[in-house]
Design an enzyme around this catalytic site. Sequence first.
Site, PDB file in Angstrom:
ATOM      1  N   CYS A   2      35.056 -57.606  24.562  1.00 29.26           N
ATOM      2  CA  CYS A   2      35.386 -58.889  23.955  1.00 29.26           C
ATOM      3  C   CYS A   2      34.151 -59.782  23.869  1.00 29.26           C
ATOM      4  O   CYS A   2      33.128 -59.473  24.447  1.00 29.26           O
ATOM      5  CB  CYS A   2      36.489 -59.572  24.727  1.00 29.26           C
ATOM      6  SG  CYS A   2      36.193 -59.555  26.488  1.00 29.26           S
ATOM      7  N   ARG A  27      31.055 -54.507  21.000  1.00 28.92           N
ATOM      8  CA  ARG A  27      31.534 -54.532  22.379  1.00 28.92           C
ATOM      9  C   ARG A  27      32.965 -54.018  22.499  1.00 28.92           C
ATOM     10  O   ARG A  27      33.401 -53.679  23.600  1.00 28.92           O
ATOM     11  CB  ARG A  27      31.462 -55.963  22.923  1.00 28.92           C
ATOM     12  CG  ARG A  27      30.065 -56.494  23.029  1.00 28.92           C
ATOM     13  CD  ARG A  27      30.076 -57.996  23.223  1.00 28.92           C
ATOM     14  NE  ARG A  27      30.613 -58.393  24.500  1.00 28.92           N
ATOM     15  CZ  ARG A  27      29.900 -58.617  25.595  1.00 28.92           C
ATOM     16  NH1 ARG A  27      28.592 -58.469  25.554  1.00 28.92           N
ATOM     17  NH2 ARG A  27      30.467 -58.990  26.715  1.00 28.92           N
ATOM     18  N   TRP A  73      39.856 -58.614  23.712  1.00 27.43           N
ATOM     19  CA  TRP A  73      40.264 -57.289  24.185  1.00 27.43           C
ATOM     20  C   TRP A  73      41.411 -57.574  25.150  1.00 27.43           C
ATOM     21  O   TRP A  73      41.183 -58.007  26.283  1.00 27.43           O
ATOM     22  CB  TRP A  73      39.103 -56.589  24.880  1.00 27.43           C
ATOM     23  CG  TRP A  73      39.367 -55.149  25.204  1.00 27.43           C
ATOM     24  CD1 TRP A  73      39.198 -54.085  24.377  1.00 27.43           C
ATOM     25  CD2 TRP A  73      39.828 -54.625  26.445  1.00 27.43           C
ATOM     26  NE1 TRP A  73      39.538 -52.927  25.032  1.00 27.43           N
ATOM     27  CE2 TRP A  73      39.924 -53.227  26.301  1.00 27.43           C
ATOM     28  CE3 TRP A  73      40.191 -55.196  27.666  1.00 27.43           C
ATOM     29  CZ2 TRP A  73      40.364 -52.395  27.327  1.00 27.43           C
ATOM     30  CZ3 TRP A  73      40.623 -54.371  28.691  1.00 27.43           C
ATOM     31  CH2 TRP A  73      40.705 -52.982  28.508  1.00 27.43           C
ATOM     32  N   ASN A  99      36.967 -65.209  28.024  1.00 21.52           N
ATOM     33  CA  ASN A  99      36.800 -63.791  28.366  1.00 21.52           C
ATOM     34  C   ASN A  99      37.073 -63.658  29.843  1.00 21.52           C
ATOM     35  O   ASN A  99      36.565 -64.453  30.638  1.00 21.52           O
ATOM     36  CB  ASN A  99      35.357 -63.328  28.139  1.00 21.52           C
ATOM     37  CG  ASN A  99      35.039 -63.051  26.684  1.00 21.52           C
ATOM     38  OD1 ASN A  99      33.897 -62.870  26.346  1.00 21.52           O
ATOM     39  ND2 ASN A  99      36.039 -63.026  25.842  1.00 21.52           N
ATOM     40  N   GLY A 100      37.824 -62.634  30.208  1.00 25.31           N
ATOM     41  CA  GLY A 100      38.076 -62.408  31.628  1.00 25.31           C
ATOM     42  C   GLY A 100      39.570 -62.412  31.919  1.00 25.31           C
ATOM     43  O   GLY A 100      40.397 -62.231  31.014  1.00 25.31           O
ATOM     44  N   GLU A 480      30.190 -35.348  31.009  1.00 23.96           N
ATOM     45  CA  GLU A 480      29.791 -36.273  29.952  1.00 23.96           C
ATOM     46  C   GLU A 480      30.258 -35.749  28.585  1.00 23.96           C
ATOM     47  O   GLU A 480      30.725 -36.513  27.743  1.00 23.96           O
ATOM     48  CB  GLU A 480      28.261 -36.464  29.986  1.00 23.96           C
ATOM     49  CG  GLU A 480      27.661 -37.251  28.853  1.00 23.96           C
ATOM     50  CD  GLU A 480      28.144 -38.695  28.728  1.00 23.96           C
ATOM     51  OE1 GLU A 480      28.904 -39.161  29.595  1.00 23.96           O
ATOM     52  OE2 GLU A 480      27.795 -39.343  27.730  1.00 23.96           O
ATOM     53  N   LYS A 484      32.885 -37.687  26.139  1.00 28.05           N
ATOM     54  CA  LYS A 484      32.518 -38.019  24.756  1.00 28.05           C
ATOM     55  C   LYS A 484      33.591 -37.539  23.787  1.00 28.05           C
ATOM     56  O   LYS A 484      34.031 -38.278  22.930  1.00 28.05           O
ATOM     57  CB  LYS A 484      31.198 -37.320  24.445  1.00 28.05           C
ATOM     58  CG  LYS A 484      30.040 -37.960  23.866  1.00 28.05           C
ATOM     59  CD  LYS A 484      29.392 -39.188  24.325  1.00 28.05           C
ATOM     60  CE  LYS A 484      30.051 -40.089  25.277  1.00 28.05           C
ATOM     61  NZ  LYS A 484      29.157 -40.986  25.963  1.00 28.05           N
ATOM     62  N   GLU A 487      36.881 -39.593  24.322  1.00 24.20           N
ATOM     63  CA  GLU A 487      36.896 -40.988  23.881  1.00 24.20           C
ATOM     64  C   GLU A 487      36.758 -41.126  22.371  1.00 24.20           C
ATOM     65  O   GLU A 487      37.258 -42.077  21.788  1.00 24.20           O
ATOM     66  CB  GLU A 487      35.872 -41.854  24.637  1.00 24.20           C
ATOM     67  CG  GLU A 487      34.437 -41.477  24.504  1.00 24.20           C
ATOM     68  CD  GLU A 487      33.510 -42.309  25.411  1.00 24.20           C
ATOM     69  OE1 GLU A 487      33.946 -43.289  26.033  1.00 24.20           O
ATOM     70  OE2 GLU A 487      32.318 -41.954  25.497  1.00 24.20           O
ATOM     71  N   HIS A 503      40.329 -22.427  40.543  1.00 26.73           N
ATOM     72  CA  HIS A 503      41.194 -23.093  41.528  1.00 26.73           C
ATOM     73  C   HIS A 503      42.191 -24.039  40.867  1.00 26.73           C
ATOM     74  O   HIS A 503      42.732 -24.918  41.528  1.00 26.73           O
ATOM     75  CB  HIS A 503      40.338 -23.871  42.537  1.00 26.73           C
ATOM     76  CG  HIS A 503      39.456 -22.977  43.359  1.00 26.73           C
ATOM     77  ND1 HIS A 503      39.932 -22.216  44.404  1.00 26.73           N
ATOM     78  CD2 HIS A 503      38.137 -22.686  43.246  1.00 26.73           C
ATOM     79  CE1 HIS A 503      38.937 -21.508  44.921  1.00 26.73           C
ATOM     80  NE2 HIS A 503      37.839 -21.767  44.233  1.00 26.73           N
ATOM     81  N   LYS A 601      32.594 -51.608  24.784  1.00 25.21           N
ATOM     82  CA  LYS A 601      31.233 -51.188  25.114  1.00 25.21           C
ATOM     83  C   LYS A 601      30.813 -51.739  26.471  1.00 25.21           C
ATOM     84  O   LYS A 601      30.181 -51.075  27.267  1.00 25.21           O
ATOM     85  CB  LYS A 601      30.290 -51.713  24.026  1.00 25.21           C
ATOM     86  CG  LYS A 601      28.832 -51.359  24.240  1.00 25.21           C
ATOM     87  CD  LYS A 601      28.610 -49.900  23.996  1.00 25.21           C
ATOM     88  CE  LYS A 601      27.185 -49.472  24.241  1.00 25.21           C
ATOM     89  NZ  LYS A 601      27.115 -48.023  24.440  1.00 25.21           N
TER      90      LYS A 601
HETATM   91  N1  GLU Z   1      42.714 -62.218  29.435  1.00 26.02           N
HETATM   92  C1  GLU Z   1      42.573 -62.795  28.146  1.00 26.02           C
HETATM   93  C2  GLU Z   1      43.595 -62.254  27.166  1.00 26.02           C
HETATM   94  O1  GLU Z   1      44.209 -61.252  27.378  1.00 26.02           O
HETATM   95  C3  GLU Z   1      41.169 -62.643  27.594  1.00 26.02           C
HETATM   96  C4  GLU Z   1      40.830 -61.224  27.277  1.00 26.02           C
HETATM   97  C5  GLU Z   1      39.404 -61.099  26.817  1.00 26.02           C
HETATM   98  O2  GLU Z   1      38.509 -61.165  27.674  1.00 26.02           O
HETATM   99  O3  GLU Z   1      39.204 -60.914  25.604  1.00 26.02           O
HETATM  100  O4  GLU Z   1      43.802 -62.836  26.161  1.00 26.02           O
END
Ligand code: GLU
Length: 606
Positions: A2, A27, A73, A99-100, A480, A484, A487, A503, A601
């Site tokens: 995000c 990101r 995100w 963010n967070g 790895e 790759k 994902e 095993h 990212k």
């Molecule tokens: N926790 C917030 C949400 O879900 C922010 C997420 C983020 O960091 O984009 O909206």
Amino acid sequence: MCGIFGYIGHQQALPILVEGLRRLEYRGYDSTGVAVDDGSQVQTHKTVGKVADLKAILPKSVSGTRGIAHTRWATHGGVTQVNTHPHVSADGAIHLVHNGIIENYQHLRRRLSARGIECVSETDSEVLVQMMALELDGGATPLECVQNTLQHLRGTWGLCILFRDHDVLICARNGSPLIIGQGENETFVSSDPHPLTAHTQRVVYLEDGDLAVIERGSFSITTKGGKVEPNITVLEEAWGEADLGDAPHYMYKEIYEQPDALRQCIAGRVDREMGTGRLGGMGLDHAALVQAPHVRLLGCGTAAYAAEIGQMLIEKMGRIPAVTHISSEFRNNDPVINPKAFYLAVSQSGETADTISAVKEIKLKGGQVFGVVNVVGSTIARLCGRGVYIHSGPEQSVASTKAFTNMVAALTIFATQLGRTRHLSKADGRELIQHLQQAPHLMEAYFEDIGPIHEAVELLHDAGSVLFLGRGLSAPVAKEGALKLMELAYIPCLAYPAGEMKHGPIALLEEGSPVVVVAPNDHLKEKTMSALHECKARGAKIILIHEKGDPIGAEGDVSIAVPAIHPWLTPLLTVLPLQLMAYETALKLGRDVDRPRNLAKSVTVE
Ligand code: GLU
């Protein structure tokens, strides 16, 4: 993960904000929005989807020189328009991007509800803007609104807040990166340095606990102890946006950039004559190297696999115990920290939340941590204060490629330096350094003849699952490769040390199951080949990664040859076909190669 972008200055804000978001796209995110103060009101536009989708719904022009923008995100609440940031207070006076994660948001929500304020979104973030509005109503200044609200929070935040009736932006950081860019009579805010280089080289990284009041031509930072003098960093040009050029995708471009990236990583850091490494940024004197009782390496995902390779090389060359830990597990398991030991925190972005927490835990207990990171000035780099930049240049594809090989190279140089203070002979050190310096050239030689990748893709693209096997240094390479493919192509993949195959995972094999075997010409090759035959005997189709000229090439259903190199450096070459296989399989399946679903990212939440 995000992103935030903010602008206050003399130019039209909207195009700057949208371009800022575009540069943060790599990101990873799922929805995006922007708020611009047009002088009479704050216009907000949001959408689920990409920045291009946001662009498509924006009015032709929104005039205004102050605004905030966000790529979300989702952590709390579905991916919906209502949950998309910016969030706004009920009276429209405050707009906020976050963010967070606010860990105690449910409690805060109930408290708001008891006062008759209902949040309209499901997010944890919205409580913040509603709480700030109560403060504003009570007569607090914008800075006080934020300060008073933050006192009630538990969790992580990077915040950028626009107050409709005050010509400022307020930012706050705790655990989620935020950077202020200083222009001429304009100021920018961003959650990473990439987008800022288009406007200014002069930046200030906010520290946890910092609050910034940003005006058009100036800003001030306060922390718990009062005002602090901003510490201006001058960004390197290299951190500007890497152009896609003629490449179809960033991942493709970054795979092929590996030889040059590797040269960058090695340059000036090896002493060929003495057969040793010279990592000045580690600040290690001879005595510290000799006395270290053990090394612990920390990382997540690709970084953890690079760390596993580093671990083996440290044991091989340094002859001291080394262990790799997944950062999230390490920090939550009350680790025993030895202040004499070396701790290496490996992260491309330098913002990986789990690794940051692990670093803090180690420092708290008196341990010495060194960063092995790509992004200069990132949180881990600053927290550690010492370490080695891997110098990959900007890596914009979500799936890591050139950062992996450079992490391996940087750890190899460290292992050589450690080894030479102990048991590694000058002759052995010189041989290794010589081969390491040839590695970029050997990568180029491989790219000139990548082998039958498309035949491998035919075996992989419709597989229900894929097993990856390797031994020794090739076991993390197998991991790895599996990561790759999983994902990018969304195919379930398992990676096992080849000896472990019988095993458990052997139960999955049936006629036609694809198995990728990484078998460079090292002392474990014969044993790896036994596992290959055990798979073949059960009908598996083998994709074999081997060294050029090695007769084992005849054993694979599809065999891909890489140039021969020193047996301790094989991961630098054997990973290349695995990256290309994942890339090409994802393309065949029509996946979004650079931005695979659900992934980010820079994983800045825990
Ligand atoms: N926790 C917030 C949400 O879900 C922010 C997420 C983020 O960091 O984009 O909206």
